[in-house]
Design a protein around this motif. Structure first.
Motif, PDB file in Angstrom:
ATOM      1  N   ASP A 102       0.649  -1.355  -0.554  1.00  0.00           N
ATOM      2  CA  ASP A 102      -0.003   0.438  -0.003  1.00  0.00           C
ATOM      3  C   ASP A 102       1.091   1.132   0.321  1.00  0.00           C
ATOM      4  N   GLY A 110       2.427   2.031  -3.562  1.00  0.00           N
ATOM      5  CA  GLY A 110       0.575   2.950  -4.657  1.00  0.00           C
ATOM      6  C   GLY A 110       1.238   4.012  -3.824  1.00  0.00           C
ATOM      7  N   SER A 124       2.068   6.993  -6.337  1.00  0.00           N
ATOM      8  CA  SER A 124       0.319   7.808  -7.200  1.00  0.00           C
ATOM      9  C   SER A 124       1.213   9.082  -7.163  1.00  0.00           C
TER      10      SER A 124
END
Length: 490
Positions: free
Chosen positions: A27, A30, A34
């Protein structure tokens, strides 16, 4: 029942925490991905850059002939008149129409892409523009009858670190706007105003016309800062945008040009670094000096009539020799030597003040005329420090009014005492001092004379002579507030 309880109290295996850590790590990666993608899309300027159009636009602004030459001449006169008239609006107009920015961008671009021909043309045109601007401004100010040192002129004679930052970031904004498909005109206009090029050159002409080499040198340094750091910003942006290098068929010529361009870029970077280091050191010195004044001088309290003129403090930074801090004190009370020694010792607590000289200028009782003269001279010599600082100018005007008022009450005591001695034979001595009087509504300074009469004089004569002396002093000095006190003999 026991089987159900066994199922409810299942012990977690060792694999579950490992899986949880992996999920958190996944996570987090990620989120980083982003964020990186968002920032890339937000800040990336390569996709919307038109390299060919940018090169053509910059090269088109380099030549100095025809329309450009006349625009430059008009810009010189507009800037000179605006500086002389102290008109900010007129000076801004001259900044907007000045074509000086073209060759500077040309120099930065040519260094970035190894284009020796463009570099040569840019240097040639910029040199001609600078010489013509200074010469024209010199002739204007030498012939024009009004040569007042306006705040607009003086504002261009003392560059500091803020001018370096304005020039660099202004240059970044300018070349980024130039590189965008569909040039952003408002950015170009804004940079032309922020990174003023024409006003400093006109100020150089003004300094030469009135024989002030310090004005000319300071304004020329400001122009040099703007030129070098705008060119440096152009060089860096075009390198980041990966503008293609100019290719030469002859390999020897290509290597020679690459070396020449590298040497030129180095020659630009060295003075840029030297200028930045100098203004940065001056910034640090003045920052420490202001902190020293705030923490040590301002809190000092006088017991009587003393005053620290903070707004007239003079901070002189000297790169090669000893820097100085000059502090002005006025009034009838001086600063004790012990306090001054403590201040000098405290200067060692500031890194940039260790080798600094502290100068204390003090006015004393009976020297109001000298104080007035000093403040007037200080005003003339420190106009540049007061530029665009309305509060300081108002403060200085109020200080001049105060000293003028005191000067009007200046007592020619030596003459007065001789005249009184000749007129009053019973007068043993006469003394004079200024005193502060208040009726709890307002405060004023009054002149007080002290008379001591001879011991063998009759009391009736003393009273009569004292009244006559008091009236004579008021008439002689044209001041009805003068007081006379009498020393009573034992």
């Amino acid at each position: 029942m026991s089987e159900d309880l066994g199922q409810d109290n299942i012990t977690p295996t060792d694999d579950e925490p490992i899986e949880s850590k992996q999920e958190v790590k996944k996570d987090f990666q990620g989120l980083l991905g982003s964020t990186k993608k968002f920032l890339s899309e937000l800040l990336d300027i390569r996709k919307n850059t038109d390299q060919e159009a940018t090169k053509e636009a910059i090269i088109a602004d380099i030549p100095f002939k025809g329309h450009t030459s006349w625009i430059l001449i008009c810009s010189i006169f507009i800037a000179s008149v605006g500086l002389n008239a102290n008109s900010t609006a007129v000076v801004i107009g001259a900044m907007l129409i000045s074509p000086l920015m073209g060759p500077i961008l040309g120099m930065g671009m040519s260094l970035a892409i190894n284009d020796i021909d463009t570099l040569r043309r840019s240097l040639k045109n910029l040199t001609v523009m600078v010489v013509l601007s200074v010469l024209t401004a010199y002739l204007f100010f030498a012939v024009f009858p009004l040569q007042e040192e306006s705040s607009e002129l003086l504002a261009r004679t003392k560059p500091d670190i803020r001018d370096v930052l304005i020039a660099f970031f202004g240059g970044l904004a300018l070349v980024i706007a130039r590189a965008k498909k569909g040039t952003i005109a408002s950015v170009i206009f804004g940079v032309a105003i922020a990174t003023a090029l024409m006003p400093p050159l006109c100020t150089v002409g003004f300094g030469l016309a009135i024989g002030r080499w310090d004005y000319a040198g300071g304004a020329l340094l400001l122009f040099g800062i703007n030129t070098i750091f705008i060119g440096l910003a152009t060089f860096l942006v075009l390198k980041i945008l990966r503008f293609p290098m100019v290719r030469y068929a002859n390999s020897k010529r290509r290597r020679l040009i690459a070396r020449l361009v590298s040497l030129t870029a180095l020659a630009v970077m060295i003075p840029a670094g030297w200028i930045f280091w100098g203004v940065y050191q001056e910034f640090k010195f003045k920052s420490d000096a202001n902190s020293f004044i705030e923490e040590n001088i301002t809190p000092y309290k006088f017991t009587k009539d003393g005053r620290f003129l903070k707004d007239l403090s003079v901070l002189n930074y000297n790169r090669d020799e000893e820097s100085t801090i000059e502090l002005i004190f006025m009034g009838n009370e001086g600063v004790p030597d012990g306090v001054i020694a403590t201040w000098q010792a405290n200067m060692s607590n500031y890194d940039d003040l260790e080798n600094c000289d502290l100068k204390i200028i003090q006015g004393s009782q009976g020297e109001q005329g000298n104080q007035l003269k000093y403040v007037e001279e200080l005003y003339q010599s420190q106009k540049n420090a007061l530029v665009d600082k309305d509060a300081r100018i108002l403060f200085l005007e109020s200080e001049l009014k105060r000293l003028n008022k005191l000067n009007a009450k200046q007592i020619p005591f030596q003459d007065i005492s001789k005249e009184a001695q000749a007129s009053y034979e019973n007068l043993e001595y006469l003394a004079f001092s200024n005193a502060i009087r208040t009726d709890f509504k307002k405060q004023d300074t009054v002149s007080v004379f002290e008379a001591k009469w001879k011991r063998d004089a009759r009391r009736v004569e003393i009273v009569k002579d004292a009244k006559k002396l008091h009236r004579w002093l008021q008439v002689r000095l044209k001041d009805s507030t003068i007081l006379l006190t009498e020393i009573i003999q034992d």
